[in-house]
Design an enzyme around this catalytic site. Structure first.
Site, PDB file in Angstrom:
ATOM      1  N   ASN A   9      11.647   1.514  -5.970  1.00 47.97           N
ATOM      2  CA  ASN A   9      11.021   2.562  -5.179  1.00 47.97           C
ATOM      3  C   ASN A   9      12.157   3.304  -4.478  1.00 47.97           C
ATOM      4  OD1 ASN A   9       9.653   4.147  -3.346  1.00 47.97           O
ATOM      5  ND2 ASN A   9       8.948   2.450  -2.069  1.00 47.97           N
ATOM      6  N   LYS A  11      12.140   5.987  -2.776  1.00 45.50           N
ATOM      7  CA  LYS A  11      11.771   6.659  -1.519  1.00 45.50           C
ATOM      8  C   LYS A  11      12.375   8.075  -1.488  1.00 45.50           C
ATOM      9  CE  LYS A  11      11.272   2.178   0.580  1.00 45.50           C
ATOM     10  NZ  LYS A  11      11.249   1.360   1.783  1.00 45.50           N
ATOM     11  N   HIS A  96       1.791   2.863   0.166  1.00 45.37           N
ATOM     12  CA  HIS A  96       3.004   2.259   0.731  1.00 45.37           C
ATOM     13  C   HIS A  96       2.895   2.292   2.262  1.00 45.37           C
ATOM     14  CE1 HIS A  96       7.148   1.594   1.885  1.00 45.37           C
ATOM     15  NE2 HIS A  96       7.300   1.027   0.704  1.00 45.37           N
ATOM     16  N   GLU A  98       4.901   3.052   4.461  1.00 47.15           N
ATOM     17  CA  GLU A  98       5.467   4.267   5.079  1.00 47.15           C
ATOM     18  C   GLU A  98       4.480   5.425   4.994  1.00 47.15           C
ATOM     19  OE1 GLU A  98       9.104   4.128   2.834  1.00 47.15           O
ATOM     20  OE2 GLU A  98       9.668   2.328   3.939  1.00 47.15           O
ATOM     21  N   GLU A 168       3.892  -6.192   0.600  1.00 50.06           N
ATOM     22  CA  GLU A 168       5.119  -5.832   1.307  1.00 50.06           C
ATOM     23  C   GLU A 168       4.910  -6.009   2.808  1.00 50.06           C
ATOM     24  OE1 GLU A 168       7.635  -3.005  -1.275  1.00 50.06           O
ATOM     25  OE2 GLU A 168       6.228  -1.776  -0.157  1.00 50.06           O
ATOM     26  N   GLY A 174      13.186  -2.803   4.490  1.00 50.93           N
ATOM     27  CA  GLY A 174      14.388  -2.097   4.950  1.00 50.93           C
ATOM     28  C   GLY A 174      15.056  -2.745   6.151  1.00 50.93           C
ATOM     29  N   SER A 214      13.134  -6.044   1.413  1.00 54.73           N
ATOM     30  CA  SER A 214      14.502  -6.589   1.419  1.00 54.73           C
ATOM     31  C   SER A 214      14.753  -7.581   0.282  1.00 54.73           C
ATOM     32  CB  SER A 214      14.823  -7.213   2.775  1.00 54.73           C
ATOM     33  OG  SER A 214      14.725  -6.243   3.797  1.00 54.73           O
TER      34      SER A 214
HETATM   35  P1  PGA Z   1      13.296  -2.452   0.750  1.00 54.06           P
HETATM   36  O1  PGA Z   1      11.955  -1.595   0.525  1.00 54.06           O
HETATM   37  O2  PGA Z   1      13.556  -3.203  -0.529  1.00 54.06           O
HETATM   38  O3  PGA Z   1      14.350  -1.450   1.063  1.00 54.06           O
HETATM   39  O4  PGA Z   1      13.018  -3.385   1.898  1.00 54.06           O
HETATM   40  C1  PGA Z   1      10.900  -2.083  -0.239  1.00 54.06           C
HETATM   41  C2  PGA Z   1       9.784  -1.066  -0.274  1.00 54.06           C
HETATM   42  O5  PGA Z   1       9.500  -0.449   0.763  1.00 54.06           O
HETATM   43  O6  PGA Z   1       9.160  -0.840  -1.324  1.00 54.06           O
END
Ligand code: PGA
Length: 251
Positions: A9, A11, A96, A98, A168, A174, A214
């Site tokens: 992903n 982003k 997601h 976000e 998630e 992140g 992560s």
């Molecule tokens: P990350 O994000 O691996 O940077 O923690 C995962 C995601 O939000 O899909």
């Protein structure tokens, strides 16, 4: 049996030129290996068509990170599921954290998006997960159950079978703070039970449930070794072809 999947992903990262370069690098790296999982990259809308032109989608699936909750019309700035499909992409990340957190996406909007994605033959990668407070106050299983019920349980068993789930935990995205493999397994097993209660054991057993938050080459192996963890949705570590391949080859 359900598929093992590693999905990147990206982003809101990479310019078009950088993104095409990264996609080419991943595509090239996949030529030398026979991954034990499906590999997908979800990229910004602007990158979809040019990337579709340069990758082998038999080996590297392509998806968007979102789509609109309306089919077409006067929705300035939105990108529809049909537009995504017309680029050659076949997946779309929906819900997601976000999107839920910063853009106010609710289960009602997500139901519309899922329906439009399916109508346009896109495979939704549907995200769920609790925030830190819910993890700490012990409501995390209920929170995730409600997200699944509200977002997806309007679907027929046939349509539900087309969905990929991604658990998630928001506190792990992140932050460098990964869920332990036992925390992931507890939730994934629970999600599968919730699906089994609604659609039966066979549908539950065939649903791929990815872990995200992560995930990196150093922890992917232990996470993917858990019986109910069917792969990963990878943010930061998908922005470098080598680290992404380090996770792909963890299977
Ligand atoms: P990350 O994000 O691996 O940077 O923690 C995962 C995601 O939000 O899909």
């Amino acid at each position: 049996m359900r598929k093992k999947i590693v999905a990147g992903n990206w982003k809101m990262n990479t310019t078009l030129q950088e993104g095409v370069g990264l996609a080419k690098d991943v595509n090239e790296a996949l030529k030398g290996v026979t991954p034990q999982c499906d590999v997908i990259i979800a990229v910004p809308f602007t990158h979809l068509a040019p990337i579709a032109d340069v990758i082998d989608q038999q080996k590297l699936g392509l998806g968007a990170e979102n789509c609109a909750d309306h089919a077409k019309g006067a929705y300035t700035g939105e990108v529809s599921a049909a537009m995504v499909a017309s680029t050659g992409a076949t997946y779309v990340i929906l819900g997601h954290s976000e999107r839920r957190q910063y853009y106010g996406e609710t289960s009602a909007t997500l139901r519309d998006k899922v329906a439009l994605a399916l109508e346009n033959r896109l495979t939704p990668i549907f995200c769920i997960g609790e925030v830190l407070e819910e993890r700490e106050n012990g409501t995390y299983l209920d929170v995730v159950k409600t997200q699944i019920e509200e977002g997806l349980f309007n679907l027929s068993a046939d349509d539900f079978s087309k969905i990929i789930l991604a658990y998630e935990p928001v506190w792990a995205i992140g932050t460098g703070k990964t869920a332990t493999d036992d925390q992931a397994e507890e939730m994934h097993a629970y999600i599968r039970k919730v699906i089994a209660e609604k659609y039966g054991q066979e549908v539950a057993d065939n649903t791929s449930i990815l872990y995200g938050g992560s995930c990196k080459p150093s922890n992917a192996k232990a996470l993917f070794a858990k019986p109910n963890v069917d792969g990963g949705l990878i943010g930061g570590a998908s922005l470098d072809a080598q680290s992404f391949m380090g996770i792909v080859t963890a299977f």
